[in-house]
Motif scaffolding. Structure first.
Motif, mmCIF file in Angstrom:
data_model
loop_
_atom_site.group_PDB
_atom_site.id
_atom_site.type_symbol
_atom_site.label_atom_id
_atom_site.label_comp_id
_atom_site.label_asym_id
_atom_site.label_seq_id
_atom_site.Cartn_x
_atom_site.Cartn_y
_atom_site.Cartn_z
ATOM 1 N N TRP A 35 10.298 -6.047 5.309
ATOM 2 C CA TRP A 35 11.299 -6.389 6.428
ATOM 3 C C TRP A 35 10.659 -5.767 7.568
ATOM 4 N N PRO A 36 9.651 -6.366 8.353
ATOM 5 C CA PRO A 36 9.250 -5.814 9.793
ATOM 6 C C PRO A 36 10.075 -5.132 10.679
ATOM 7 N N ALA A 37 11.403 -5.896 10.781
ATOM 8 C CA ALA A 37 12.368 -5.549 11.837
ATOM 9 C C ALA A 37 13.009 -4.171 11.350
ATOM 10 N N SER A 38 13.033 -3.774 10.093
ATOM 11 C CA SER A 38 13.732 -2.787 9.622
ATOM 12 C C SER A 38 12.679 -1.448 9.917
ATOM 13 N N ARG A 39 11.636 -1.570 10.092
ATOM 14 C CA ARG A 39 10.502 -0.451 10.186
ATOM 15 C C ARG A 39 10.788 0.522 11.354
ATOM 16 N N ARG A 40 11.494 0.142 12.357
ATOM 17 C CA ARG A 40 11.615 1.111 13.506
ATOM 18 C C ARG A 40 12.729 1.869 12.958
ATOM 19 N N HIS A 41 13.712 1.644 12.055
ATOM 20 C CA HIS A 41 14.714 2.365 11.725
ATOM 21 C C HIS A 41 14.471 3.223 10.285
ATOM 22 N N THR A 42 13.555 2.738 9.694
ATOM 23 C CA THR A 42 13.439 3.272 8.333
ATOM 24 C C THR A 42 12.087 4.066 8.031
ATOM 25 N N ARG A 43 11.417 4.379 9.223
ATOM 26 C CA ARG A 43 10.090 5.105 9.147
ATOM 27 C C ARG A 43 10.328 6.487 8.890
ATOM 28 N N TRP A 44 11.256 7.009 9.541
ATOM 29 C CA TRP A 44 11.511 8.688 9.247
ATOM 30 C C TRP A 44 12.420 8.826 8.031
ATOM 31 N N ALA A 107 3.909 4.537 5.876
ATOM 32 C CA ALA A 107 4.647 4.903 7.051
ATOM 33 C C ALA A 107 3.816 5.327 8.045
ATOM 34 N N PHE A 108 2.784 5.806 7.773
ATOM 35 C CA PHE A 108 1.659 6.233 8.874
ATOM 36 C C PHE A 108 0.534 5.235 9.096
ATOM 37 N N MET A 109 0.481 3.936 8.323
ATOM 38 C CA MET A 109 -0.539 2.958 8.470
ATOM 39 C C MET A 109 -0.063 1.675 9.088
ATOM 40 N N ILE A 110 1.298 1.514 8.570
ATOM 41 C CA ILE A 110 1.940 0.021 9.035
ATOM 42 C C ILE A 110 2.617 0.505 10.411
ATOM 43 N N PRO A 111 2.490 -0.139 11.422
ATOM 44 C CA PRO A 111 3.168 0.429 12.743
ATOM 45 C C PRO A 111 4.809 0.025 12.540
ATOM 46 N N ALA A 112 5.590 1.135 13.070
ATOM 47 C CA ALA A 112 7.002 0.654 13.133
ATOM 48 C C ALA A 112 7.562 -0.567 13.999
ATOM 49 N N THR A 113 6.721 -0.694 15.158
ATOM 50 C CA THR A 113 7.076 -1.560 15.970
ATOM 51 C C THR A 113 5.892 -2.403 16.180
ATOM 52 N N ALA A 114 5.783 -3.549 16.804
ATOM 53 C CA ALA A 114 4.784 -4.464 17.135
ATOM 54 C C ALA A 114 3.754 -3.713 17.876
ATOM 55 N N GLY A 115 3.962 -3.236 18.762
ATOM 56 C CA GLY A 115 2.962 -2.347 19.416
ATOM 57 C C GLY A 115 2.888 -0.593 19.341
ATOM 58 N N GLY A 116 3.402 -0.568 18.058
ATOM 59 C CA GLY A 116 3.609 0.916 17.852
ATOM 60 C C GLY A 116 2.134 1.658 17.528
ATOM 61 N N ARG A 117 2.257 2.799 17.588
ATOM 62 C CA ARG A 117 1.362 3.673 17.277
ATOM 63 C C ARG A 117 1.224 3.994 15.743
#
Length: 160
Positions: A35-44, A107-117
């Motif tokens: 679920w890509p939309a969750s990545r911003r909230h679930t990475r850490w 967590a460190f390979m798939i960006p948390a947001t579309a333009g994420g680092r």
């Protein structure tokens, strides 16, 4: 350290951390993978659970080995049940450890947001491979978490 905590056998205390942290790792890994939309909230949280769950599993496993040396558990029937429980625990630790590695890479390979680092540069195929592997290892981790807990609970509560 693996024998007692404040005079209480450590194994029944340590297993509670593993029973909570392994499913939390599984949940966040699957969410992050599918679920890509969750990545911003679930990475850490994924990183935190990926570091905590194998530690909790290791403590539960090691304290269980110390606990099984208790002379109350030396009957042949009990030794056989403990041996099977240990097999499940060993497999659980292996799958949780592998899931931890994949979760940290993810967590460190798939960006948390579309333009994420990202810290690990990889092609799109590697992203898909990590996501699929995370889901497969999550399923195996949950299966062995259940089997380990179920076999231990039957020994504790069903009169062995």
């Amino acid at each position: 350290m693996f024998d007692r905590v404040l005079g209480i056998p450590a194994h029944p205390l340590y297993i509670h951390a593993a029973v909570v942290l392994v499913p939390l790792l599984v949940l966040t890994a699957v969410l992050y993978a599918v679920w890509p939309a969750s990545r911003r909230h679930t990475r850490w949280p994924l990183v935190v659970f990926a570091l905590a769950a194998p530690g909790a599993t290791f403590f539960a496993k090691e304290s269980g080995e110390t606990f099984s040396a208790n002379r109350a558990f030396q009957a042949p029937q009990m030794k056989a049940l403990i041996a099977q429980h240990e097999v499940y625990a060993d497999r659980l630790f292996l799958f949780v450890f592998l899931l931890t590695l994949v979760a940290l890479v993810m967590a460190f390979m798939i960006p948390a947001t579309a333009g994420g680092r990202v810290w690990i540069k990889a092609p799109s195929a590697a992203h898909w491979a990590a996501a699929v592997l995370a889901v497969v290892l999550s399923g195996a981790s949950m299966y062995y978490c259940y089997r380990t807990g179920d076999s231990g609970a039957h020994m504790a509560w069903s009169g062995f």
